[in-house]
Write a protein that holds these residues in place. Sequence first.
Motif, short mmCIF file in Angstrom:
data_model
loop_
_atom_site.label_atom_id
_atom_site.label_comp_id
_atom_site.label_asym_id
_atom_site.label_seq_id
_atom_site.Cartn_x
_atom_site.Cartn_y
_atom_site.Cartn_z
N GLY A 513 -27.58 43.44 14.84
CA GLY A 513 -27.50 41.99 15.54
C GLY A 513 -27.09 40.77 14.31
N LYS A 514 -27.32 39.29 13.97
CA LYS A 514 -27.27 37.97 13.76
C LYS A 514 -26.06 38.13 12.18
CE LYS A 514 -31.19 35.20 12.77
NZ LYS A 514 -32.17 34.68 12.39
N ARG A 515 -26.66 39.33 11.96
CA ARG A 515 -25.71 39.61 10.56
C ARG A 515 -25.12 40.34 10.33
NH1 ARG A 515 -30.68 40.86 6.60
NH2 ARG A 515 -32.03 38.50 6.27
N THR A 516 -23.65 40.84 11.81
CA THR A 516 -22.82 41.42 11.67
C THR A 516 -21.51 40.49 10.86
OG1 THR A 516 -22.14 40.49 14.33
CG2 THR A 516 -23.32 42.39 13.73
N SER A 517 -21.77 39.78 10.62
CA SER A 517 -20.41 39.41 10.43
C SER A 517 -20.35 39.38 8.42
CB SER A 517 -20.28 37.94 10.87
OG SER A 517 -21.35 37.51 10.30
#
Length: 664
Positions: A513-517
């Motif tokens: 989700g928001k944390r893919t990087s």
Amino acid sequence: QTMLQKHEKDPHPDWKAGTPVPYAALCKTFSLIELTTKRLIIMEHCSRFLRQVMRLTPDDLLPTVLLMINKLAPDYAGIELGIGESLIMKAIGETTGRSLQVIKADQKEIGDLGLVAVKSRSTQPTMFKPKPLTVRGVHQGLMAIATVTGNGAQGRKVDGIKKLLSSSDSHLKEKVDINKDKGGPSEAKYIIRFLEGKLRLGLADRTVLVSLAQAVVAHEAEVKGKIPSTTDLENGESILKTVYSELPSYDVIIPAMLQHGIQNLREHCKLRPGVPLKPMLAKPTKAITEVLDRFEGQTFTCEYKYDGERAQIHYVAKDASQSSGVSSIFSRNSEDLSKKYPDVLAKLTTWVKEDTKSFVLDCETVAWDMLEKKVLPFQQLMTRKRKDVKTEDIKVKVCVFAFDLLYLNGEAVVEKSLRERRELLSTAFVPIEGEFAFATHMNGQELDEIQTFLDESVKASCEGLMVKMLDGKESGYEPSKRSRNWLKIKKDYLSGVGDSLDLVVLGAYYGKGKRTSVYGAFLLACYNASTDTYETVCNIGTGFSEQVLEDLYAQLSQITIARPKPFYSHSAGGQHQPDVWFEPKYVWEVKTADLTLSPRYKAGWKEGVDPAGEKGISLRFPRFIKIRDDKKPDEATSSRQVAEMYRKQESVTKSKGPSVDDDF
Ligand code: ATP
């Protein structure tokens, strides 16, 4: 046995009395140690070798012991190799004329860089025979690598490693079979492992200390034509243990022991300002009643448990005879913090009464609110820079809270009772508001009083209480010991498992989700001191802000490695593997709801908690608290401590719901 006898009689053909100890001879002993897991046999190999060194080349006793404990100097000297896997691979490649790609492929397959070096070497015929390595030469070579600074430091470190590698193993006539006897006594293997920080021999520092005592006692007896008795051996061991706990520096102890003999060591090696000792540590408790049970019938005292950074402050006044004096602050793990706290050092002399000329104090530095005149949370302290702090730039002021005195005016006071030490502390020092204070204490022995004091400590922004034995021999200061004579009660573990854990980050999973990087979750491990391995204990994905995750990504992506180190103990199942692995470097403090057994993790699996010896202990609902940069990976919570916590919890709550050992 015959190999052993031969080795004892003839440790190495080139080793004569007075000549430098051949490194090959030490590696031979290492390889014998590596083949066993039995502590007594390990100790025997170790002390036998040290005895030979004493007999033939006592000048090399110090570097030999240092190479055995994988250190170049005492901790406070701050000498670090600063070498990661990629630099080592580069050096192996360049020494042996193999491409980095090939080395990487080998590492992927073999997983042990020491063996990769051996394999690389044995396929390469040597054109000329380099001079064989010696123990002192290897120590100097490694020291040179560690102390390189400035421009092109990395390149020169690689050159240093290449120099050692190209001289290694020239005496071996046959190709080394890396699949036999764990690669045998190869010098390259042990050099690489030293550089990696893990010799993986199962040779604990404590074992080396005891072996050294035995070797010295046996040698001294031999010189007198005697055979040492068991009592002699036990006495020697106890002397060396005590001396080392007060003065943990082989650099000082070994020369003194060679000169004055082990019996006289205590006179010559005492606690001294300038050499930090390992601090005394506390055992966790979960309830005030547990404290009362422990101290039943004995007097104890409670102190606020300040939430800052441990600081051992050493001071000797400048005078005519000792012109330079001493003025240093050391961390919990003996790192020199003087550059972090110049403001504190500048004020030392204002805290003391006129006739206080030298001291060692045990304290906690805490961030201090100048306006409100109160303690600030730990997070404030962490915003201070660690190095090269200029007094005029300091924004976060600290107040030093002293809770113990270990040395005063030329004399160690560790054996006095806590009551006496406290009295000395209050007569030798003067509190100054916001700069220096004595830890607040209370000597009441009743449950209600302790409860009230605990509440007050929490209101004063402290973590809880420390409860300490006050009188008698047991209340002496026990350096480097986690002692039953100091108990901690933390405010927020009265209902949890008893304590937070300090764990090593071994791997990570990419975020969703928001944390893919960034990494979204991490694999953590505790440390098993007896096998020198890191045992996985949980996955964690809770307690991180977005900002923290970004910072952690920046930090951790620098230290990724292609595959887990051979000293990582983790479950082999493919689906449980993290996406990336890391060098063992960072320690995090983590809280947990409770502990449970799980086939997925390895923590404490050899501690007998699971009768079948398969499951490890794992944390349920772990939560990230903070980075502990005052702890090194091998100072993480140990497998034994995790097992102890688990057992304690089991005895309190027998049955539990289904295990939830996953966190994301
Ligand atoms: P570990 O987790 O290994 O036990 P730690 O560094 O996390 O060690 P604790 O054992 O939780 O520390 O608590 C002991 C620490 O509390 C000391 O190392 C010291 O830094 C701090 N401390 C604060 N106040 C006191 C006090 N009055 N007496 C002793 N230690 C104190």
